[in-house]
Design a protein around this motif. Sequence first.
Motif, PDB file in Angstrom:
ATOM      1  N   ALA A 234       4.487 -27.276 -19.182  1.00  0.00           N
ATOM      2  CA  ALA A 234       3.614 -27.939 -17.939  1.00  0.00           C
ATOM      3  C   ALA A 234       4.062 -29.424 -18.334  1.00  0.00           C
ATOM      4  O   ALA A 234       3.707 -30.317 -17.384  1.00  0.00           O
ATOM      5  CB  ALA A 234       2.430 -27.752 -18.255  1.00  0.00           C
ATOM      6  N   SER A 235       4.721 -29.802 -19.437  1.00  0.00           N
ATOM      7  CA  SER A 235       4.846 -31.282 -19.735  1.00  0.00           C
ATOM      8  C   SER A 235       5.908 -31.797 -18.466  1.00  0.00           C
ATOM      9  O   SER A 235       5.765 -32.903 -17.952  1.00  0.00           O
ATOM     10  CB  SER A 235       5.449 -31.641 -20.997  1.00  0.00           C
ATOM     11  OG  SER A 235       6.633 -31.074 -21.228  1.00  0.00           O
ATOM     12  N   PHE A 236       6.682 -30.765 -18.049  1.00  0.00           N
ATOM     13  CA  PHE A 236       7.621 -31.331 -16.969  1.00  0.00           C
ATOM     14  C   PHE A 236       6.900 -31.697 -15.766  1.00  0.00           C
ATOM     15  O   PHE A 236       6.990 -32.812 -15.103  1.00  0.00           O
ATOM     16  CB  PHE A 236       8.744 -30.274 -16.750  1.00  0.00           C
ATOM     17  CG  PHE A 236       9.592 -30.565 -15.463  1.00  0.00           C
ATOM     18  CD1 PHE A 236      10.392 -31.523 -15.230  1.00  0.00           C
ATOM     19  CD2 PHE A 236       9.220 -29.652 -14.239  1.00  0.00           C
ATOM     20  CE1 PHE A 236      11.134 -31.556 -14.177  1.00  0.00           C
ATOM     21  CE2 PHE A 236      10.007 -29.866 -13.053  1.00  0.00           C
ATOM     22  CZ  PHE A 236      10.884 -30.735 -13.149  1.00  0.00           C
ATOM     23  N   ASP A 237       5.899 -30.878 -15.111  1.00  0.00           N
ATOM     24  CA  ASP A 237       5.411 -31.154 -13.847  1.00  0.00           C
ATOM     25  C   ASP A 237       4.450 -32.273 -14.179  1.00  0.00           C
ATOM     26  O   ASP A 237       4.190 -32.902 -13.285  1.00  0.00           O
ATOM     27  CB  ASP A 237       4.740 -29.968 -13.154  1.00  0.00           C
ATOM     28  CG  ASP A 237       4.017 -30.143 -11.947  1.00  0.00           C
ATOM     29  OD1 ASP A 237       4.461 -30.271 -11.051  1.00  0.00           O
ATOM     30  OD2 ASP A 237       2.501 -30.393 -12.255  1.00  0.00           O
ATOM     31  N   THR A 253      11.490 -20.936  -9.272  1.00  0.00           N
ATOM     32  CA  THR A 253      12.692 -21.028  -9.834  1.00  0.00           C
ATOM     33  C   THR A 253      12.573 -20.604 -11.433  1.00  0.00           C
ATOM     34  O   THR A 253      12.961 -21.252 -12.267  1.00  0.00           O
ATOM     35  CB  THR A 253      13.371 -22.441  -9.878  1.00  0.00           C
ATOM     36  OG1 THR A 253      12.193 -23.515 -10.280  1.00  0.00           O
ATOM     37  CG2 THR A 253      13.767 -22.592  -8.447  1.00  0.00           C
ATOM     38  N   GLY A 254      11.881 -19.494 -11.491  1.00  0.00           N
ATOM     39  CA  GLY A 254      11.541 -19.056 -12.674  1.00  0.00           C
ATOM     40  C   GLY A 254      10.338 -19.727 -13.614  1.00  0.00           C
ATOM     41  O   GLY A 254       9.321 -19.867 -13.038  1.00  0.00           O
ATOM     42  N   PRO A 255      10.423 -19.987 -14.771  1.00  0.00           N
ATOM     43  CA  PRO A 255       9.485 -20.574 -15.783  1.00  0.00           C
ATOM     44  C   PRO A 255       9.012 -21.984 -15.069  1.00  0.00           C
ATOM     45  O   PRO A 255       7.746 -22.191 -15.249  1.00  0.00           O
ATOM     46  CB  PRO A 255      10.044 -20.975 -16.893  1.00  0.00           C
ATOM     47  CG  PRO A 255      11.655 -20.979 -16.497  1.00  0.00           C
ATOM     48  CD  PRO A 255      11.886 -20.122 -15.635  1.00  0.00           C
ATOM     49  N   MET A 256       9.562 -22.641 -14.542  1.00  0.00           N
ATOM     50  CA  MET A 256       8.934 -23.790 -13.699  1.00  0.00           C
ATOM     51  C   MET A 256       9.624 -24.351 -12.482  1.00  0.00           C
ATOM     52  O   MET A 256      11.126 -24.324 -12.143  1.00  0.00           O
ATOM     53  CB  MET A 256       9.186 -25.095 -14.558  1.00  0.00           C
ATOM     54  CG  MET A 256       8.547 -26.567 -14.261  1.00  0.00           C
ATOM     55  SD  MET A 256       6.840 -26.283 -14.018  1.00  0.00           S
ATOM     56  CE  MET A 256       6.279 -25.822 -15.654  1.00  0.00           C
ATOM     57  N   VAL A 480      19.516 -20.842 -15.055  1.00  0.00           N
ATOM     58  CA  VAL A 480      19.641 -22.193 -15.719  1.00  0.00           C
ATOM     59  C   VAL A 480      18.397 -22.771 -16.081  1.00  0.00           C
ATOM     60  O   VAL A 480      18.491 -23.267 -17.179  1.00  0.00           O
ATOM     61  CB  VAL A 480      20.354 -22.848 -14.649  1.00  0.00           C
ATOM     62  CG1 VAL A 480      20.641 -24.257 -15.349  1.00  0.00           C
ATOM     63  CG2 VAL A 480      21.978 -22.391 -14.425  1.00  0.00           C
ATOM     64  N   VAL A 481      17.500 -22.859 -15.260  1.00  0.00           N
ATOM     65  CA  VAL A 481      16.157 -23.267 -15.554  1.00  0.00           C
ATOM     66  C   VAL A 481      15.751 -22.864 -16.781  1.00  0.00           C
ATOM     67  O   VAL A 481      15.257 -23.576 -17.855  1.00  0.00           O
ATOM     68  CB  VAL A 481      15.240 -23.320 -14.355  1.00  0.00           C
ATOM     69  CG1 VAL A 481      13.779 -23.705 -14.960  1.00  0.00           C
ATOM     70  CG2 VAL A 481      15.560 -24.098 -13.303  1.00  0.00           C
TER      71      VAL A 481
END
Length: 534
Positions: A234-237, A253-256, A480-481
């Motif tokens: 969640a730190s990415f978003d 796109t998967g996990p994020m 990839v993600v």
Amino acid sequence: MRKKFRKMLSLSLAAALAASLAACSNTAGTGGSGADASQQDAGKTNQADAAKTNTSEFVTISYVMLGDKPKNGQFEKVMEKVNALLKQKVNAQLEVKWVEWADWQTKYNLLLASGEPLDLINVATDWLDTWPNAQKGAFMPLDKLLPTYAPITWKEVPPEHWAETKYKNQIVLIPENSYTQWVNHGYMYRGDWAKEFGITSPIKDFESFGTYLQGVKDKKPGVIPLDLNGGNLASFDGYITTKTDAIGIPVSTGPMPIFYAKSYDQRYTAFSPIFEDTFLNYAKLMKEWGDKGYWREDVLNYKGDNRAAMEGGKSGSDQHHTQTFLGEKVKMEKLQPGSDLQFFPFSVTRGNLVSMPITHGGTSIGARSKHPERALMVYELLRNDQEIYRLFNYGIEGVQYVVKDGKRYRPDGYDVQKHDFYSNFWGGRVDKNEIPDGTLWDGAKDLYASYDKIKKPFPYGRFVFDKNPVNNELTAITQVVSKSLPAIAYGKAGDPAKAVETFRAQLKSAGHDKVLAEIQKQLDAYKQMVESSK
């Protein structure tokens, strides 16, 4: 009003039940579009459809739920009471099929693709891949079934909300559209420690939060500042939200998700912040945090419970959403007196808060369900019968909760290990049957009011991305993600500039540009549809 409503529910279900008892065969309904029929006409009981199922046969209805299976025996005790009522009312029992949190996304999607005859399924368009699974044929169209077998739900969900549940003009899920909640994410942190570290104002950005984490590192021996596991990205978003006005586009796109719109005003213009300087700055900051020891060294393999660590005084922070914070604030005061838990919602930095979709929670019926009519009758009761609703959501009164002054509290002698109950029914809660939680923080109303001042309507309610033209590319991007983003998010990918460069190259090779162009093409068409309907 309450007695009148319950009588209406009983009569509606009795009508469908009486008609179906007259049948001599057990044929599953197939559903249909029903898209052009008016809701008023469709709401009339269809005796011919009702006669397709024979409820003289006792059946078990499965319900796919997300979460770890309860282990203290309380769930079974509650379900005994729930199933006694279901047998009495619709001659069925409910069996919850748990998809546990370890590798949940893979397990959930594999289950839906397995061909197993699932009945009720917890779904969500923003975190449970509902539209991709609909494209794979996982769900049964419900237009023709809903008016007969869930008549109250059918009438209470307005047409504009049903419009957001359709795939190829057919209803494939029932939205959790009448339940008040906020699930915007952020970091929880201890207010008492923040003051001790000289932080006197509420934290509103990543830099200030980093100062707090450093304070924990320096002054709280034995405490991990942010004891997360590597699956929490969640730190990415959160960083994108605090640094830009970008808003996420519902393309999995998967996990994020990595595809966004430029801003709310540019909500039909797609891009990926991965290819912006913002992402490089994020990677550098996460490397800095990792090097400073804000999380454990084995974070990418750690599977522990950070919330329990925070509650035990072993972690300085936790990451989740507003609803979790409201409960944790009160709980922490009991477990860590004086902790004064605070919340740093990512949207507070720039005020770019978008309301969650009404399909953040919902329920579908599996395409191969053997008893779709009875499944809908069970769902109708879970959602609308007050006695069953409260059992399934709260447990047994006197054991899991008591009611005082119209609010729910824990009974005297309640032991969380012995008495805890949950069903994770996130696909049909309604405010009309809720008992307000007396253990939530009293300041919730003020927090909600602050959100209401800045929130913007969710703009993609009827946007269903057709991934077929880029299915292979999306699969490759997801891989990839899943492989590369966690290492960057926890500073475990080496030099951040090189790691970002490699990540971008991998995405390009996987087909990023082709997918982005397809998203833009479909957003353009969606924009035309929205503007033409005004």
